[in-house]
Design an enzyme around this catalytic site. Structure first.
Site, PDB file in Angstrom:
ATOM      1  N   ASP A  56       0.831  -1.198   0.000  1.00 54.05           N
ATOM      2  CA  ASP A  56       0.000   0.000   0.000  1.00 54.05           C
ATOM      3  C   ASP A  56       0.873   1.258   0.000  1.00 54.05           C
ATOM      4  O   ASP A  56       1.899   1.314   0.683  1.00 54.05           O
ATOM      5  CB  ASP A  56      -0.874  -0.008   1.265  1.00 54.05           C
ATOM      6  CG  ASP A  56      -1.884   1.123   1.267  1.00 54.05           C
ATOM      7  OD1 ASP A  56      -2.827   1.061   0.458  1.00 54.05           O
ATOM      8  OD2 ASP A  56      -1.717   2.071   2.054  1.00 54.05           O
ATOM      9  N   GLU A  61       1.752  -0.418  -4.979  1.00 58.52           N
ATOM     10  CA  GLU A  61       0.822   0.664  -5.326  1.00 58.52           C
ATOM     11  C   GLU A  61       1.666   1.918  -5.505  1.00 58.52           C
ATOM     12  O   GLU A  61       1.973   2.620  -4.546  1.00 58.52           O
ATOM     13  CB  GLU A  61      -0.225   0.864  -4.218  1.00 58.52           C
ATOM     14  CG  GLU A  61      -1.330   1.795  -4.681  1.00 58.52           C
ATOM     15  CD  GLU A  61      -2.064   2.531  -3.565  1.00 58.52           C
ATOM     16  OE1 GLU A  61      -3.124   3.093  -3.847  1.00 58.52           O
ATOM     17  OE2 GLU A  61      -1.565   2.564  -2.417  1.00 58.52           O
TER      18      GLU A  61
END
Ligand code: NOJ
Length: 534
Positions: free
Chosen positions: A209, A259
């Site tokens: 993330d 990401e």
């Protein structure tokens, strides 16, 4: 129990179709209105039938769910709303039994304010070693009443919150998500340990993330528009972190997907060097409008930026943060941009669905791996959530102007004639399902050869059986204005017509699959794609 995975080589991730599960909204096994691991286990046959190679689970760890689980209180515990660690282990093993790998989501930039480290930091006070794990600072201004710097938030609103003793702490997202200090060795050690914890449990990969945000300018200097480097995006120190992560993953033959939202393709590709991350999400493609020239450029740029580092591309049309594909493509502005999301945007769902079907065949024919977000295979539209039911902090932090992301997180419809469209048999789902949701139910689509589900199943079946798909070369074919046509190995051809007129197909032997019927004259109608064999 352990059956062979669908791709048997170590390179499975170069060509995989990876299905994103948002556990809270996938299927509710215990009837409390929240999706859970029991629900996923019961639906594994659906995923196996669909033909996906791997599942990426958005965070399932202990969390107050302020940001849908991206506020992790303990990485080694499953949130009781979702199940237990033993159940997660079972799920990983059962998925394997279906030939499906599991990817977990790690959130290294921040933790929940309920994480033991942050609670200890608050209790220990200014100057304590506990506070060094985060970014605590005195404020500016005469009495420290101003935040320590001007950093813009990744959600709207402030990036600093002041605590009772007068210090401020940094949070690029919500105040309940304090940022960790990645210059501290204990932070690095802990995350390396968390990686091992999940690799030991048989996960095949990790989604990282906010992967480009962890490292901060040590001076925490003000952000100045247009001045590089950005004080918290894409700092050079990150590469050292990912090199050590890669060494750990290699020992388990596990893979990463980062990401990484970065406009600069050269900077983006640095994360994909052979000793760093295996793959990263392709947000250029995700945000690209339904426009033939823009799509072709996005494809060419993607392939060109990946080539020098030897990493495979990824193709993504939507995820749990962005407007669902059939809705986006049915609007005047068919691109995606967080800044332009508004309530009540006019949408032609029939048009959007037609384009989404064509886009599915386009992405599944491109070289590399493909991500499918749960419900995309059902053609679900974005829902407008009643204001008093919205939970996403993006909505609240924008002062109610941004609709937030709940519209793409509505609990899935499985069975048309069951309560809550088969999502769960008990309490109302945590987000309301809009009227007409049963129309999209998986059981109905299973019986309908013209459904989105039937298209995805057939496309994934062909993609598996045709070695020309997945990673490998792509060559553009000459085509008229508004038409994307390319060949893959083994004589496979993909043609997508984005022009207003029907077009002739190139010479071919077999029509393998179409996103819609050809005209009676055999031509390819607008917003339609086909797979052919030359
Ligand atoms: C990206 C995740 O996809 C999103 O859902 C989350 O809000 C932020 N990172 C913060 O963790």
């Amino acid at each position: 129990m352990a059956a062979p995975y669908s791709h048997r080589t170590d390179d499975w991730w170069r060509s995989a179709v990876i299905y994103q599960v948002y556990p809270r909204s996938f299927a509710d096994g215990d009837g409390d209105g929240t999706g859970d691991l029991a629900g996923v286990r019961a639906r594994l046959p659906h995923l196996a039938e669909l033909g996906v190679d791997a599942l990426w689970f958005t965070p399932w760890y202990l969390s107050p769910l302020v940001d849908g689980g991206y506020d992790v209180a303990d990485y080694r515990t499953i949130d009781p709303a979702f199940g237990t660690l033993a159940e997660a282990e079972k799920l990983i093993a059962e998925a394997r039994g279906h030939g499906i790998r599991v990817i977990v989501d790690i959130v290294p930039n921040h933790v929940s304010d309920q994480h033991a480290w942050f609670r200890a930091a608050l209790a220990a006070g200014p100057g304590s070693p506990e506070r060094e794990l985060f970014h605590f600072r005195p404020g500016r201004g005469e009495n420290g009443e101003l935040p320590p710097n001007n950093w813009p938030s990744q959600f709207s609103g402030r990036t600093w919150t002041r605590v009772g003793d007068g210090e401020w702490y940094l949070h690029l997202f919500a105040p309940e998500q304090p940022d960790l200090n990645w210059a501290h060795p204990a932070v690095r050690r802990e995350h390396e340990d968390v990686l091992r914890f999940w690799f030991e449990r048989g996960v095949a990969g990790v989604r990282i993330d906010s992967a480009a945000l962890l490292a901060k300018d040590p001076a925490l200097a003000d952000f100045v528009e247009g001045v590089d480097p950005h004080p918290y995006i894409d700092q050079d120190e990150l590469h050292d972190i990912y090199r050590s992560w890669r060494a750990i993953a290699d020992a388990y033959r596990a893979v990463f997907v980062g990401e990484v939202w970065l406009p600069d393709s050269e900077r983006f590709a640095r994360y994909l060097r052979p000793d760093e991350l295996h793959t990263a999400f392709n947000f250029t493609f995700l945000a690209c409008p339904w426009d033939p020239d823009r799509l072709r450029r996005a494809i060419d740029d993607t392939l060109a930026e990946h080539a020098p580092v030897g990493a495979p591309a990824t193709w993504v049309l939507c995820n749990h943060d962005v407007t669902r594909t059939v809705t986006r493509y049915g609007r005047e502005d068919t691109g995606f941009d967080f800044a332009t999301k508004t309530f009540g945007t006019p949408t032609d769902l029939a048009l959007g669905t037609r384009r989404a079907r064509a886009a599915a065949l386009l992405t599944l024919a491109l070289p590399g791996s493909v991500y499918v977000y749960q419900g995309e295979e059902l053609g679900l539209p974005e829902a407008e959530i009643p204001l008093d039911r919205i939970q996403d902090p993006m909505y609240f932090r924008s002062g109610g102007t941004d609709p937030g992301r709940d519209g793409c997180r509505v609990p899935l419809p499985w069975t048309a004639d069951a309560p809550h469209a088969g999502f769960g048999a008990g309490a109302d789902p945590w987000l309301p399902q809009p009227e007409g949701w049963t129309h999209y139910a998986a059981d109905r689509q299973r019986l309908d050869p013209s459904s989105m589900l039937a298209l995805y199943r057939e496309a994934l079946r062909l993609r598996r059986s045709e070695p020309g798909f997945g990673d490998g070369p792509l060559h553009w074919l000459p085509a008229g204005d508004g038409v994307l046509a390319f060949t893959r190995a083994e004589g496979l051809i993909c043609v997508v017509n984005l022009s207003p007129q029907p077009v002739e197909l190139p010479g071919h032997r077999t029509l393998l699959l179409g996103s819609g019927p050809l005209g009676t004259d055999g031509r390819l109608p607008r917003d339609t794609a086909v797979w052919l064999r030359a």
